[in-house]
Design an enzyme around this catalytic site. Sequence first.
Site, PDB file in Angstrom:
ATOM      1  N   SER A 199       0.799  -1.224   0.000  1.00 33.77           N
ATOM      2  CA  SER A 199       0.000   0.000   0.000  1.00 33.77           C
ATOM      3  C   SER A 199       0.833   1.276   0.000  1.00 33.77           C
ATOM      4  O   SER A 199       0.331   2.336  -0.335  1.00 33.77           O
ATOM      5  CB  SER A 199      -0.966   0.019   1.183  1.00 33.77           C
ATOM      6  N   LYS A 209       0.402   4.545   6.735  1.00 30.62           N
ATOM      7  CA  LYS A 209      -0.211   5.367   5.685  1.00 30.62           C
ATOM      8  C   LYS A 209       0.319   6.791   5.778  1.00 30.62           C
ATOM      9  O   LYS A 209       0.986   7.171   6.726  1.00 30.62           O
ATOM     10  CB  LYS A 209      -1.742   5.397   5.837  1.00 30.62           C
TER      11      LYS A 209
END
Length: 176
Positions: free
Chosen positions: A39, A78
Amino acid sequence: MRRHAKGCLTAILKFFLLCTVIVVLFNVTFRIIFVDGESMLPTLQSGDWIAACRLAEPKQGDIIITNTDNAYHARLIKRLIAVAGDTVDIDFDTGVVTVNGEALKEPYLQDGKCVRGTVDFPLTVPEGKVFLLGDNRANSVDSRYEEIGCVDADSIIGPVVLRLLPMPFTIITNPD
């Protein structure tokens, strides 16, 4: 002979004391995390070991690590895009993300692909929450999905400051 043994014992005790101080200090200041997944490509690779600084205040654009209070019961790694009160919008055709009407400069992105997710935009980040996106927007479950949504700001461990492995060490900086 006894003098030599006493000197060796003292050196060993000093070494273990130093190691203990380093381990305690490191555990208070940093959290070491293994990156598992794609990700955050191309910035972070699956298999990287990274360190987050618990004492640093994260800001927009930082890569952060959260605790496990989400539907996947996994830590999130993230990028912090917006904080409470900010309005986020995404143009899914171009991949451009705007915060409070201003397009973000995101030189770390590999391409403009951005999957829609299940959250409606524009979205105003609620009080006490943050909005997070992975750098690999075509393959990241993040705040665009209801399962994650806006994340509690209190769950942030800290911003990522170092890539420890693979060698050589890399300092992770905010692109601003």
